[in-house]
Design a protein around this motif. Sequence first.
Motif, mmCIF file in Angstrom:
data_model
loop_
_atom_site.group_PDB
_atom_site.id
_atom_site.type_symbol
_atom_site.label_atom_id
_atom_site.label_comp_id
_atom_site.label_asym_id
_atom_site.label_seq_id
_atom_site.Cartn_x
_atom_site.Cartn_y
_atom_site.Cartn_z
ATOM 1 N N LEU A 1 0.849 -1.177 0.000
ATOM 2 C CA LEU A 1 0.000 0.000 0.000
ATOM 3 C C LEU A 1 0.891 1.235 0.000
ATOM 4 O O LEU A 1 2.089 1.141 0.268
ATOM 5 N N TYR A 2 0.309 2.375 -0.262
ATOM 6 C CA TYR A 2 1.034 3.632 -0.119
ATOM 7 C C TYR A 2 0.108 4.650 0.542
ATOM 8 O O TYR A 2 -1.121 4.544 0.490
ATOM 9 N N LYS A 3 0.727 5.665 1.163
ATOM 10 C CA LYS A 3 -0.034 6.696 1.873
ATOM 11 C C LYS A 3 0.289 8.052 1.274
ATOM 12 O O LYS A 3 1.446 8.350 0.959
ATOM 13 N N SER A 4 -0.757 8.822 1.091
ATOM 14 C CA SER A 4 -0.606 10.196 0.638
ATOM 15 C C SER A 4 -1.341 11.089 1.626
ATOM 16 O O SER A 4 -2.561 10.931 1.821
ATOM 17 N N GLN A 5 -0.586 12.001 2.280
ATOM 18 C CA GLN A 5 -1.117 12.822 3.375
ATOM 19 C C GLN A 5 -1.608 11.893 4.486
ATOM 20 O O GLN A 5 -0.812 11.214 5.104
ATOM 21 N N SER A 6 -2.909 11.820 4.694
ATOM 22 C CA SER A 6 -3.395 10.959 5.790
ATOM 23 C C SER A 6 -4.193 9.776 5.275
ATOM 24 O O SER A 6 -4.815 9.066 6.060
ATOM 25 N N ASN A 7 -4.194 9.551 3.970
ATOM 26 C CA ASN A 7 -4.999 8.482 3.389
ATOM 27 C C ASN A 7 -4.116 7.354 2.880
ATOM 28 O O ASN A 7 -3.065 7.586 2.263
ATOM 29 N N TRP A 8 -4.556 6.125 3.145
ATOM 30 C CA TRP A 8 -3.898 4.939 2.615
ATOM 31 C C TRP A 8 -4.636 4.461 1.365
ATOM 32 O O TRP A 8 -5.841 4.607 1.242
ATOM 33 N N SER A 9 -3.886 3.904 0.473
ATOM 34 C CA SER A 9 -4.467 3.416 -0.776
ATOM 35 C C SER A 9 -5.108 2.045 -0.580
ATOM 36 O O SER A 9 -4.971 1.414 0.473
ATOM 37 N N GLN A 10 -5.790 1.612 -1.603
ATOM 38 C CA GLN A 10 -6.242 0.231 -1.648
ATOM 39 C C GLN A 10 -5.026 -0.681 -1.769
ATOM 40 O O GLN A 10 -3.994 -0.294 -2.322
ATOM 41 N N PRO A 11 -5.086 -1.905 -1.274
ATOM 42 C CA PRO A 11 -3.934 -2.807 -1.397
ATOM 43 C C PRO A 11 -3.735 -3.257 -2.845
ATOM 44 O O PRO A 11 -4.674 -3.289 -3.633
ATOM 45 N N SER A 12 -2.519 -3.575 -3.161
ATOM 46 C CA SER A 12 -2.203 -4.080 -4.492
ATOM 47 C C SER A 12 -2.714 -5.512 -4.646
ATOM 48 O O SER A 12 -3.144 -6.148 -3.671
ATOM 49 N N GLU A 13 -2.675 -5.999 -5.870
ATOM 50 C CA GLU A 13 -2.965 -7.406 -6.087
ATOM 51 C C GLU A 13 -1.888 -8.246 -5.402
ATOM 52 O O GLU A 13 -0.706 -7.887 -5.407
ATOM 53 N N PRO A 14 -2.257 -9.366 -4.797
ATOM 54 C CA PRO A 14 -1.251 -10.162 -4.080
ATOM 55 C C PRO A 14 -0.209 -10.740 -5.033
ATOM 56 O O PRO A 14 -0.508 -11.112 -6.165
ATOM 57 N N LEU A 15 1.024 -10.799 -4.578
ATOM 58 C CA LEU A 15 2.139 -11.383 -5.313
ATOM 59 C C LEU A 15 2.629 -12.594 -4.534
ATOM 60 O O LEU A 15 3.000 -12.484 -3.358
ATOM 61 N N ARG A 16 2.633 -13.731 -5.183
ATOM 62 C CA ARG A 16 3.061 -14.967 -4.528
ATOM 63 C C ARG A 16 4.551 -15.178 -4.777
ATOM 64 O O ARG A 16 4.980 -15.360 -5.913
ATOM 65 N N LEU A 17 5.334 -15.140 -3.717
ATOM 66 C CA LEU A 17 6.766 -15.356 -3.803
ATOM 67 C C LEU A 17 7.053 -16.829 -3.520
ATOM 68 O O LEU A 17 6.699 -17.355 -2.457
ATOM 69 N N VAL A 18 7.691 -17.495 -4.479
ATOM 70 C CA VAL A 18 7.924 -18.939 -4.408
ATOM 71 C C VAL A 18 9.416 -19.210 -4.347
ATOM 72 O O VAL A 18 10.206 -18.596 -5.087
ATOM 73 N N MET A 19 9.800 -20.130 -3.480
ATOM 74 C CA MET A 19 11.183 -20.578 -3.382
ATOM 75 C C MET A 19 11.306 -21.907 -4.117
ATOM 76 O O MET A 19 10.539 -22.841 -3.877
ATOM 77 N N THR A 20 12.279 -22.004 -5.030
ATOM 78 C CA THR A 20 12.501 -23.235 -5.777
ATOM 79 C C THR A 20 13.759 -23.945 -5.260
ATOM 80 O O THR A 20 14.418 -23.467 -4.328
ATOM 81 N N ASP A 21 14.073 -25.076 -5.866
ATOM 82 C CA ASP A 21 15.239 -25.906 -5.519
ATOM 83 C C ASP A 21 15.088 -26.577 -4.153
ATOM 84 O O ASP A 21 16.082 -26.998 -3.560
ATOM 85 N N TRP A 22 13.865 -26.700 -3.668
ATOM 86 C CA TRP A 22 13.639 -27.346 -2.372
ATOM 87 C C TRP A 22 13.604 -28.867 -2.517
ATOM 88 O O TRP A 22 13.919 -29.583 -1.575
ATOM 89 N N TYR A 23 13.218 -29.368 -3.681
ATOM 90 C CA TYR A 23 13.214 -30.799 -3.997
ATOM 91 C C TYR A 23 13.996 -31.026 -5.289
ATOM 92 O O TYR A 23 14.316 -30.090 -6.020
ATOM 93 N N ASP A 24 14.283 -32.293 -5.565
ATOM 94 C CA ASP A 24 14.988 -32.632 -6.807
ATOM 95 C C ASP A 24 14.136 -32.277 -8.021
ATOM 96 O O ASP A 24 12.900 -32.308 -7.978
ATOM 97 N N LYS A 25 14.805 -31.963 -9.118
ATOM 98 C CA LYS A 25 14.097 -31.528 -10.317
ATOM 99 C C LYS A 25 13.383 -32.702 -10.990
ATOM 100 O O LYS A 25 13.888 -33.827 -11.034
#
Length: 303
Positions: A107-131
Amino acid sequence: MSPLSPESGPTMFPSVIALLGFGLWLSQWIRAQEGTLPSPTLQADPGPLIPLKKSVTLRCQGFPGADRYRLRKEGSAQYRDVSTTGREAEFPIPSVVPNTTGSYYCLYKSQSNWSQPSEPLRLVMTDWYDKPSLSALPGPEVFLGNNVILRCRSQQWFEYYVLHKEGEAEYMQNEGKWCHADFHLSQVTAADEGSYRCYSFHMDTLSEWSAPSDPLELRIRAATDDPQLHVSSKPLSSANSTADAVAQNYTVGNLIRLGLAGLVLIILGILLVEAWYSQSGALRNAQKSLPKQPSQATERGKV
């Protein structure tokens, strides 16, 4: 006495104004809490799929006038704030490990107002299992409009498999069957051509994936690329016409030769028949010219 009577007007009017003012302020406060400004965008650099213990930077981009940015992770009460006067704020993650994976929004704030939240971003970690391995059925070369199956196979059982095309943000997810999952691409087009990789993961670790498979290059060919179809669909050139004319003349010549050979055989047959008849007639004439031999009865009578 009725509150709407003329006598009560002068004393009740300031209270009504106060209630209306409080209601307006409360409405503005609620809207400020819910977010009245447009939503920002959240992106991951270099991307949302990060190998184990590698770094990533989450960038939240807002609008002019923003003075503070906030990054939140879904399911967590903690957040990170960055004060800035620009249109973008960076949130670096130096090492991606299991507790840093998941869905984020900003989110971001301008003066005293907060914005609507952004679309969610899914952060994924790879290399946890064999390919796993990725193959194409019936093969990696597919004719335009046909179907192909991309099969992701692992050495152990997983609940889910993911197919990702290089250069695209979206990916396909499918449930596993035994130790593999099939991704059906129906009526392929030129847009389906490219490099693909697949991943596998378990239900209880939705953001912890295996290492990516080796890339599979999918090639889409037009129907005219088929040699058989290519010859039949391509118009005849002058060279092809000449070759066909030569072949046709050669066929006619063979037919003439066969006809002459048949005619020779017929003539030879006629000559053989005539010779046979001539020889048979000569033998009959020779037999007629021979003297007759006396019979034995005549010879005995003479004695």
